[in-house]
Motif scaffolding. Structure first.
Motif, mmCIF file in Angstrom:
data_model
loop_
_atom_site.group_PDB
_atom_site.id
_atom_site.type_symbol
_atom_site.label_atom_id
_atom_site.label_comp_id
_atom_site.label_asym_id
_atom_site.label_seq_id
_atom_site.Cartn_x
_atom_site.Cartn_y
_atom_site.Cartn_z
ATOM 1 N N UNK A 1 0.835 -1.211 0.000
ATOM 2 C CA UNK A 1 0.000 0.000 0.000
ATOM 3 C C UNK A 1 0.868 1.259 0.000
ATOM 4 N N UNK A 2 2.103 1.103 -0.440
ATOM 5 C CA UNK A 2 3.040 2.222 -0.435
ATOM 6 C C UNK A 2 2.815 3.126 -1.642
ATOM 7 N N UNK A 3 3.243 4.360 -1.503
ATOM 8 C CA UNK A 3 3.298 5.237 -2.666
ATOM 9 C C UNK A 3 4.574 4.958 -3.438
ATOM 10 N N UNK A 4 4.545 5.253 -4.715
ATOM 11 C CA UNK A 4 5.753 5.223 -5.541
ATOM 12 C C UNK A 4 6.259 6.656 -5.616
ATOM 13 N N UNK A 5 7.348 6.954 -4.941
ATOM 14 C CA UNK A 5 7.792 8.343 -4.826
ATOM 15 C C UNK A 5 7.995 9.007 -6.188
ATOM 16 N N UNK A 6 8.545 8.258 -7.149
ATOM 17 C CA UNK A 6 8.800 8.841 -8.451
ATOM 18 C C UNK A 6 7.545 9.274 -9.170
ATOM 19 N N UNK A 7 6.426 8.568 -8.935
ATOM 20 C CA UNK A 7 5.156 8.910 -9.574
ATOM 21 C C UNK A 7 4.358 9.864 -8.687
ATOM 22 N N UNK A 8 4.288 9.575 -7.402
ATOM 23 C CA UNK A 8 3.465 10.404 -6.514
ATOM 24 C C UNK A 8 3.984 11.833 -6.419
ATOM 25 N N UNK A 9 5.277 12.018 -6.636
ATOM 26 C CA UNK A 9 5.841 13.376 -6.602
ATOM 27 C C UNK A 9 5.162 14.290 -7.604
ATOM 28 N N UNK A 10 4.686 13.729 -8.703
ATOM 29 C CA UNK A 10 4.069 14.541 -9.757
ATOM 30 C C UNK A 10 2.688 15.050 -9.368
ATOM 31 N N UNK A 11 2.136 14.539 -8.270
ATOM 32 C CA UNK A 11 0.884 15.087 -7.730
ATOM 33 C C UNK A 11 1.142 16.273 -6.796
ATOM 34 N N UNK A 12 2.369 16.401 -6.297
ATOM 35 C CA UNK A 12 2.641 17.365 -5.232
ATOM 36 C C UNK A 12 2.476 18.831 -5.621
ATOM 37 N N UNK A 13 2.646 19.232 -6.887
ATOM 38 C CA UNK A 13 2.360 20.634 -7.212
ATOM 39 C C UNK A 13 0.924 21.032 -6.895
ATOM 40 N N UNK A 14 0.027 20.058 -6.769
ATOM 41 C CA UNK A 14 -1.396 20.342 -6.573
ATOM 42 C C UNK A 14 -1.855 20.124 -5.134
ATOM 43 N N UNK B 1 -1.744 -8.484 -0.173
ATOM 44 C CA UNK B 1 -2.419 -8.123 1.074
ATOM 45 C C UNK B 1 -3.865 -8.612 1.005
ATOM 46 N N UNK B 2 -4.411 -9.067 2.115
ATOM 47 C CA UNK B 2 -5.782 -9.596 2.073
ATOM 48 C C UNK B 2 -6.834 -8.544 1.737
ATOM 49 N N UNK B 3 -6.581 -7.283 2.098
ATOM 50 C CA UNK B 3 -7.516 -6.195 1.787
ATOM 51 C C UNK B 3 -6.698 -4.948 1.455
ATOM 52 N N UNK B 4 -6.233 -4.863 0.239
ATOM 53 C CA UNK B 4 -5.425 -3.711 -0.156
ATOM 54 C C UNK B 4 -6.307 -2.454 -0.177
ATOM 55 N N UNK B 5 -5.938 -1.477 0.619
ATOM 56 C CA UNK B 5 -6.733 -0.258 0.794
ATOM 57 C C UNK B 5 -7.035 0.436 -0.524
ATOM 58 N N UNK B 6 -6.026 0.580 -1.369
ATOM 59 C CA UNK B 6 -6.201 1.374 -2.587
ATOM 60 C C UNK B 6 -6.915 0.593 -3.681
ATOM 61 N N UNK B 7 -6.760 -0.719 -3.688
ATOM 62 C CA UNK B 7 -7.565 -1.544 -4.592
ATOM 63 C C UNK B 7 -9.040 -1.404 -4.239
ATOM 64 N N UNK B 8 -9.336 -1.461 -2.950
ATOM 65 C CA UNK B 8 -10.720 -1.325 -2.497
ATOM 66 C C UNK B 8 -11.272 0.058 -2.806
ATOM 67 N N UNK B 9 -10.427 1.088 -2.674
ATOM 68 C CA UNK B 9 -10.854 2.447 -3.025
ATOM 69 C C UNK B 9 -11.262 2.529 -4.495
ATOM 70 N N UNK B 10 -10.440 1.960 -5.361
ATOM 71 C CA UNK B 10 -10.732 1.993 -6.801
ATOM 72 C C UNK B 10 -12.033 1.261 -7.091
ATOM 73 N N UNK B 11 -12.180 0.096 -6.517
ATOM 74 C CA UNK B 11 -13.385 -0.700 -6.735
ATOM 75 C C UNK B 11 -14.626 0.038 -6.239
ATOM 76 N N UNK B 12 -14.528 0.649 -5.070
ATOM 77 C CA UNK B 12 -15.676 1.366 -4.504
ATOM 78 C C UNK B 12 -15.992 2.645 -5.273
ATOM 79 N N UNK B 13 -14.962 3.320 -5.779
ATOM 80 C CA UNK B 13 -15.185 4.520 -6.596
ATOM 81 C C UNK B 13 -15.938 4.153 -7.866
ATOM 82 N N UNK B 14 -15.569 3.038 -8.462
ATOM 83 C CA UNK B 14 -16.275 2.575 -9.666
ATOM 84 C C UNK B 14 -17.735 2.260 -9.343
ATOM 85 N N UNK B 15 -17.962 1.571 -8.245
ATOM 86 C CA UNK B 15 -19.322 1.209 -7.860
ATOM 87 C C UNK B 15 -20.178 2.448 -7.625
#
Length: 292
Positions: free
Chosen positions: A117-130, A207-221
């Motif tokens: 459930x970690x962030x990828x620093x190289x990708x997540x950094x590109x969100x930081x200007x916002x 992971x048995x319940x990956x937080x961000x996978x569940x977020x994506x699934x619930x956002x779609x629903x």
């Protein structure tokens, strides 16, 4: 002594003022840019309509050929990001929803990144200007260990991630230099290059319940988006392929396509198919999920 203290105070004030002004300048550039990466492409947009959106890591970016979906009459964009985790995939989907995107179907590459459930620093950094202009971005980062420094110290995030969002990227954003990452409907072909053709995932466990996978699934629903989760292929020389069985056991709704393409001639590296492999794989996905 008073003169020395006064000098120190002046230096401190000028440093802080410079940091605030530079922070404002850099951020203003990013708020006007939509040609450098898939994050600013989404952030500085609204009201896009898609039949298919693809999310995930490089194993999405390099594996789903957008043009093949388009040939079937499906307006498609591949928002997979090399090095990305589900942390970043969930956030970009939430930004799409906030910007009133209409999405009929979302395909999520869901396999190796279910193990963290970690962030990828190289990708997540590109969100930081916002991080100051978007409540969604702020909330997504607020539980990270370095949030206070990134949020409250002016210009700190641009210094810490200088190679990702520093002066070079600000300059290219200012002159609206287009990135190849946004071409071909977001699909990035690896051609016929060859890299490491061995891999070991023996110690990897979903992971048995990956937080961000569940977020994506619930956002779609919540937004009436058809959700298709897929495990994508790996080459023949992988140790620990029972990882995919573990994923299927923990997440039975995820479709296992890891063995649809196996011949090494279709791979650029053990975890990434070349263009020929990607086209073979995409054809199978279209046949199985988008029959007309």
């Amino acid at each position: 002594m008073k003169k020395f203290l006064g000098f120190i105070i002046k230096i401190g004030f000028m440093t802080l003022l410079s940091a605030v002004l530079l922070d404002y300048f850099y951020t203003s550039v990013y708020l006007a840019s939509d040609k450098r990466n898939k994050i600013d492409f989404v952030y500085n947009s609204k009201n896009r309509n898609y039949d298919v959106v693809i999310l995930g890591s490089s194993r999405a970016n390099n594996h789903f050929v957008s043009a093949m979906f388009e040939q079937k009459g499906l307006k498609t964009y591949n928002y997979g990001m090399s090095g990305g985790h589900l942390f970043e995939a969930s956030l970009i989907l939430k930004l799409m929803i906030e910007r009133n995107y209409k999405i009929k179907t979302l395909i999520l590459e869901s396999d190796l990144n279910l193990s963290n459930e970690h962030q990828s620093e190289g990708v997540s950094a590109k969100y930081l200007p916002y991080i100051h202009s978007s409540e969604i971005v702020r909330k997504h980062f607020e539980n990270e260990t370095d949030f206070n420094e990134l949020y409250y110290i002016p210009f700190y995030r641009y210094i810490k991630y200088e190679t990702k969002i520093g002066i070079r990227e600000v300059f290219f954003s200012m002159i609206q230099k287009k990135s190849k990452l946004l071409e071909d409907g977001g699909y990035y072909s690896l051609g016929n290059t060859k890299g490491n053709m061995k891999n070991n995932i023996v110690n990897l466990n979903p992971l048995p319940h990956n937080k961000y996978y569940e977020e994506i699934k619930n956002t779609c629903k919540a937004n009436n988006i058809k959700f298709i989760a897929i495990m994508t292929p790996m080459c023949e020389n992988v140790a620990g392929m029972n990882y995919f069985d573990k994923v299927k056991k923990a997440y039975p709704e995820i479709h296992n396509y890891e063995n649809v393409v196996v011949d090494n001639k279709y791979f650029s590296s053990c975890g990434h198919m070349n263009d020929a492999g990607a086209r073979l794989f995409t054809a199978r996905i279209l046949k199985d999920f988008f029959k007309k």
